[in-house]
Structure formats: C-alpha cells, structure tokens
Design an enzyme around this catalytic site. Structure first.
Site, PDB file in Angstrom:
ATOM      1  N   ASP A 105       0.843  -1.205   0.000  1.00 40.17           N
ATOM      2  CA  ASP A 105       0.000   0.000   0.000  1.00 40.17           C
ATOM      3  C   ASP A 105       0.875   1.251   0.000  1.00 40.17           C
ATOM      4  O   ASP A 105       2.061   1.199   0.351  1.00 40.17           O
ATOM      5  CB  ASP A 105      -0.959   0.018   1.202  1.00 40.17           C
ATOM      6  CG  ASP A 105      -0.249   0.096   2.558  1.00 40.17           C
ATOM      7  OD1 ASP A 105       0.825  -0.540   2.717  1.00 40.17           O
ATOM      8  OD2 ASP A 105      -0.753   0.791   3.462  1.00 40.17           O
ATOM      9  N   GLU A 171       0.039  -0.934   5.945  1.00 45.98           N
ATOM     10  CA  GLU A 171       1.116  -0.367   6.752  1.00 45.98           C
ATOM     11  C   GLU A 171       0.914   1.126   6.931  1.00 45.98           C
ATOM     12  O   GLU A 171       1.111   1.670   8.019  1.00 45.98           O
ATOM     13  CB  GLU A 171       2.481  -0.644   6.091  1.00 45.98           C
ATOM     14  CG  GLU A 171       3.669  -0.417   7.026  1.00 45.98           C
ATOM     15  CD  GLU A 171       4.094   1.030   7.163  1.00 45.98           C
ATOM     16  OE1 GLU A 171       4.736   1.377   8.168  1.00 45.98           O
ATOM     17  OE2 GLU A 171       3.772   1.840   6.278  1.00 45.98           O
TER      18      GLU A 171
HETATM   19  N1  BES Z   1       8.638   3.135   5.480  1.00 48.17           N
HETATM   20  C1  BES Z   1       7.993   4.020   6.377  1.00 48.17           C
HETATM   21  C2  BES Z   1       8.692   4.134   7.709  1.00 48.17           C
HETATM   22  C3  BES Z   1      10.088   4.672   7.698  1.00 48.17           C
HETATM   23  C4  BES Z   1      10.527   5.579   6.761  1.00 48.17           C
HETATM   24  C5  BES Z   1      10.964   4.267   8.675  1.00 48.17           C
HETATM   25  C6  BES Z   1      11.831   6.038   6.783  1.00 48.17           C
HETATM   26  C7  BES Z   1      12.253   4.740   8.717  1.00 48.17           C
HETATM   27  C8  BES Z   1      12.692   5.628   7.756  1.00 48.17           C
HETATM   28  C9  BES Z   1       6.571   3.545   6.579  1.00 48.17           C
HETATM   29  O1  BES Z   1       5.934   3.199   5.372  1.00 48.17           O
HETATM   30  C10 BES Z   1       5.741   4.649   7.147  1.00 48.17           C
HETATM   31  O2  BES Z   1       5.644   5.672   6.531  1.00 48.17           O
HETATM   32  N2  BES Z   1       5.116   4.404   8.261  1.00 48.17           N
HETATM   33  C11 BES Z   1       4.148   5.277   8.785  1.00 48.17           C
HETATM   34  C12 BES Z   1       3.461   4.454   9.810  1.00 48.17           C
HETATM   35  C13 BES Z   1       2.258   5.021  10.436  1.00 48.17           C
HETATM   36  C14 BES Z   1       1.212   5.434   9.451  1.00 48.17           C
HETATM   37  C15 BES Z   1       1.718   4.067  11.461  1.00 48.17           C
HETATM   38  C16 BES Z   1       4.821   6.498   9.383  1.00 48.17           C
HETATM   39  O3  BES Z   1       5.939   6.408   9.884  1.00 48.17           O
HETATM   40  O4  BES Z   1       4.204   7.563   9.342  1.00 48.17           O
HETATM   41 MN    MN Z   2       7.086   1.992   4.223  1.00 48.76          MN
HETATM   42 MN    MN Z   3       5.297   5.138   4.432  1.00 53.09          MN
END
Ligand code: BES
Ligand code: MN
Ligand code: MN
Length: 474
Positions: A105, A171
């Site tokens: 997603d 995610e």
């Molecule tokens: N891939 C990211 C998380 C990430 C990005 C970790 C860069 C470390 C470095 C993930 O897809 C993400 O964006 N997660 C969301 C999670 C939330 C919606 C629960 C976030 O971090 O905002």
């Molecule tokens: Mn991600």
């Molecule tokens: Mn993300």
C-alpha cells in the site's frame, strides 16, 4: 562472501535488471492508497499482482489472507507465500527460515500539482524512478521478490534457506490487520529472523542497518460548538467557534522550543546509551546541509540541547497534520462552523507506550477544553517504538552481504518513522528483525516526487541475494 551458489543468481539479476524495472513500473501504476475507501479495488489488485508474481517465480502456498473482521471493517488482504524445503545446513542442522516483510500500500499522492510527472505514471529521470510508492515500499518490496526469483531461476527452483513472505496492504494506516494475524497465527509465520526493506540508507553509497524506529499514536480531536453552522455576522461574538477552540488547545500542547506540555509525557523516555550517541556523532551529517537540501526551510526547529539526529530518532514529537472542517473553497464564506477536527500525531520513543501516552494526552486535552465546546478525542492507530538487537549472526550475514556490494562497512542508525508490525515480530514471533533499507534521504517519502534511485534497487537485490546465501554459510 562469494559462494559458488550465489553467483549465478547475481548474474541472473544483472541480465534481467531492466525487465525487473519494467515490472515494477506496472506495479506502481496501481494506485493502492490504503487510506482511501474509493481505492479499495486498486489495493486488492495490487495484492493480486504480487501474489501472481510470487506464484510465477516458483514460490509455494501463495495466497491472499483476508483481514476484514467486525472489529476491523474494510481490511486489506495480506499476501503470503513460502518455500520451506531448503537443504539442511552443514552438520545436518535444518536450514534457518527467513521471514520477508514488505507493504504494497502507498500514501495518498496529494498535492498533485507539485508532481513533475504524475504519481501513478512511473517515469525515469536521471537514474531515478519517480512514482508514489517507488521506494515506500513497492520498489523495496519488489527487490525481495526479484531476489527470490533470481535465486530460484538460477538454482533449479531451490533456495539456500527456508523463506516465508508476508506482505501487507495497511502499513500506511497502522497495520491492524497484520497485527491481528501475527497474534492469532504466530505458527504460520514461524521463522528465525525477519528481513524488512522499508527504511533508508544514511547517505548515498553508505550501507545502513536501522536499529530503532519511533512508535506513534495518530489521533483526531473533534470539537463541536453550535448545533449547526451559523452566519458569522449574526452570531459572531456570541457563539463558540470550534476552530478557535482547537487552536487554543493545540497552542497548549507544545511550547515554542518544541517541548511537549502534556503532563507526564516524558516520564518514560529513555536516553540512548553513551555509546550509541557517540556513534551518531561520527556519522557524516551536517545540520546546515540538511536544512538546506532536505528540509528547505529558513531555520530548523526543535528541542534545544539535542542534535537533529537525536530530535528525529530518540526524542518524541507532536505534529498537526490537517484541520478538516469549515470553509476551504476558493473565495470567502462567512460561517462559524458547527464542528472542526484536528488530526494530530505523536511519535514515541522507548519506553513510551501508545496506550499510556494516549491516556495522558486525552485527559490533558479534555482538561483544557474551552467553554461552550464539547470534544471527542479519538485514537486512529498506534504502533510501539522499537529498538532491535544487533547481537545475532544474521546481522553479520547482512553487513557482509552489503560489504560485498557497496565495498563499505555498514553504519547503524535509527529511523524517525514507524513500521508498526516490527514490534509484533519481536514480541509475538520472538525473532530478531533486520531493517535493511535502500532508500535515500532525498527520496521524498510521503511527499510529491517520491523516487527510488535505480542503482539502489539493483544493489538492494544483490544484497538480499547475498544475505540469503550467506546465512547458511555462516
Ligand atoms: N517506510 C515508512 C517508515 C520509515 C521511513 C521508517 C523512513 C524509517 C525511515 C513507513 O511506510 C511509514 O511511513 N510508516 C508510517 C506508519 C504510520 C502510518 C503508522 C509512518 O511512519 O508515518
Ligand atoms: Mn514503508
Ligand atoms: Mn510510508
């Protein structure tokens, strides 16, 4: 380490590299925006696209797992596959099992007019592939699939280790569906280690393992004032305004130095070890360059006394994302809206917990509610902060794989973002997780013009092939 078995797979990956990129483009054309109900069909077709490919390359037991329940309506499917017949390791021990995780997603693409090429028409420019999801996480997830294909195709349908694949479609909206599955069926994901490619490298050419992620709580405050929208001339001065109420509340959540004012908020915040803080100081990082090149603001903000890396990796924060309600069309409308919403999230660090932090926040917000306003404080989704241990042989298999590809030693960093399921892998499956990502700091995750540096797509595939081959050798 180059063993005889992994070279053919790398050759295969190199000679099929441009096909891999074309397939990724087809995948990226599917607007699998998990937060938008109107894209539910697209989200499902992205899941089917991945499942079809896993079947084609020779993975087994490929299936979609539905996640919708009464408690979780509108859930998006998980994609599962495995290949569990690796030859025993030296000494007759059964081969280890690796759990590969990714998400298909993506975030919404807006603001659309800031994209140089449309978000769902993947476009190559200057060695980069531009599209929503290019690096987060469709492109990185595709590296896993292509590494598996390369290994299977070059070794008579065999893999050097047992592999399970679990790919989710929620995610970006908190990952509730996969969390429930992991809790209910840990046996179906039984493995020795999880590999996740959904993070960034610290700098171009610098192989990186991420060893900590912030957690989060995503909330909404809904404020209600009058029974219905009102003429602001007839009633302004006498009727409460829910936007003003939210502004007053928000202004009390954080002071002008970035310190969060919710009582008890910092009580559980752990300080990283002196060793870790020292290692961060030696990373190649220049705050001024970061301000200019990545942030593009006139100044950086945040808690005094903490470096930018500390502020984004090991300190909690609170952000306002949007305030739906009232009149936001072109022109002017004189209205006092009956209701308004603020979308507010907090990033959490060890040892804060989402439940405790939300309780502190909710009771503080309710205690400062302005007169004439009623509030509802809602939790939209949550994820735990994590730190992963580097004290296991899989870390060595990963750093040695990346050394072969990049010719450099791996740096250990934390990430400011969140991947909610990693906490469940550690807690429920009781396995170490390797966060081996190949994004770059300027890849524009969640922003217009998201990209994946294609050299890193190919180096990522090679690193994963070598990692999977190294595990049995170590
Ligand atoms: N891939 C990211 C998380 C990430 C990005 C970790 C860069 C470390 C470095 C993930 O897809 C993400 O964006 N997660 C969301 C999670 C939330 C919606 C629960 C976030 O971090 O905002
Ligand atoms: Mn991600
Ligand atoms: Mn993300």
């Amino acid at each position: 380490m180059e063993t005889a078995s992994n070279i053919p797979a790398i050759k295969f990956a190199k000679s099929n590299g441009s096909r891999f990129v074309e397939e990724l483009k087809t995948f990226l054309r599917i607007p699998s925006i998990s937060t938008s109900p109107e894209h539910a069909v697209d989200v499902r077709s992205a899941a089917e696209f991945v499942a079809t490919e896993l079947r084609r390359i020779g993975m087994q037991n490929v299936r979609l797992i539905e996640t919708t329940t009464a408690a979780h309506p509108g859930g998006h499917p998980l994609v599962y596959a495995d290949h569990l017949c690796a030859a025993p390791a030296a000494g007759g021990k059964s081969a280890p099992t690796v759990l590969l995780y990714g998400h298909y997603d993506v975030q919404p693409p807006d603001p659309l007019d800031e994209w140089k090429s449309p978000p769902f028409e993947p476009t190559e420019r200057d060695g980069n592939l531009y599209a929503r999801g290019a690096v987060d996480d469709k492109g990185q997830m595709w590296m896993h699939v292509k590494a598996l294909e390369s290994l299977l195709a070059s070794n008579e349908g065999k893999l050097p280790v047992n592999v399970r694949v679990i790919i989710e479609g929620e995610e970006e909206v908190g990952g509730e569906g996969i969390a429930a599955f992991v809790r209910q069926h840990p046996d179906q994901l039984a493995a020795d280690v999880a590999l996740v490619s959904d993070t960034e490298m610290f700098a171009p050419d610098l192989p990186t393992l991420c060893v900590g992620l912030r957690g989060m709580i995503y909330t909404e405050i809904e404020a209600r004032g009058a029974r219905t929208d009102l003429h602001s001339g007839m009633y302004g001065g006498a009727a409460p305004n829910p936007f003003m109420a939210l502004v007053e509340i928000i202004a009390k959540l954080k002071d002008d130095t970035g310190k969060i004012l919710i009582p008890g908020f910092y009580e559980k915040v752990a300080t990283p070890s002196a060793e870790e803080l020292k290692a961060w100081k030696s990373l190649p990082f220049n705050e001024e360059e970061y301000r200019e090149a990545e942030v593009g603001s006139t100044q950086l903000t945040g808690e005094p006394g903490f470096s930018v890396l500390e502020r984004t990796w090991s300190r909690p924060t609170l952000e306002v994302h949007g305030m739906p309600g009232g009149f936001i069309g072109a022109g002017a409308k004189t209205v006092i809206p009956a209701r308004a919403i603020a979308k507010i999230s907090m990033r959490l660090v060890p040892d804060q917990t989402p439940a405790e932090t939300f309780a502190l926040y909710k009771s503080f917000v309710e205690s400062i509610c302005p007169a004439g306003i009623t509030l509802e404080v809602r939790l939209i989704h949550a994820g735990d902060p994590i730190v992963v241990s580097t004290d296991n042989p899989y870390v060595h298999a990963a750093t040695s794989a990346m050394h072969d590809v990049f010719g450099k030693d791996t740096v250990y960093v934390r990430g400011g973002g969140s991947i909610p399921i990693v906490g469940d892998f550690i807690r429920e499956l009781k396995i170490p997780t390797l966060l081996m990502g190949f994004g770059l700091p300027d890849d524009n995750l969640h922003a217009p013009n998201e990209k994946f540096h294609l050299a890193n797509f190919h180096r990522g595939i090679e690193s994963i092939i070598r990692f999977l081959s190294n595990i049995t050798a170590s």
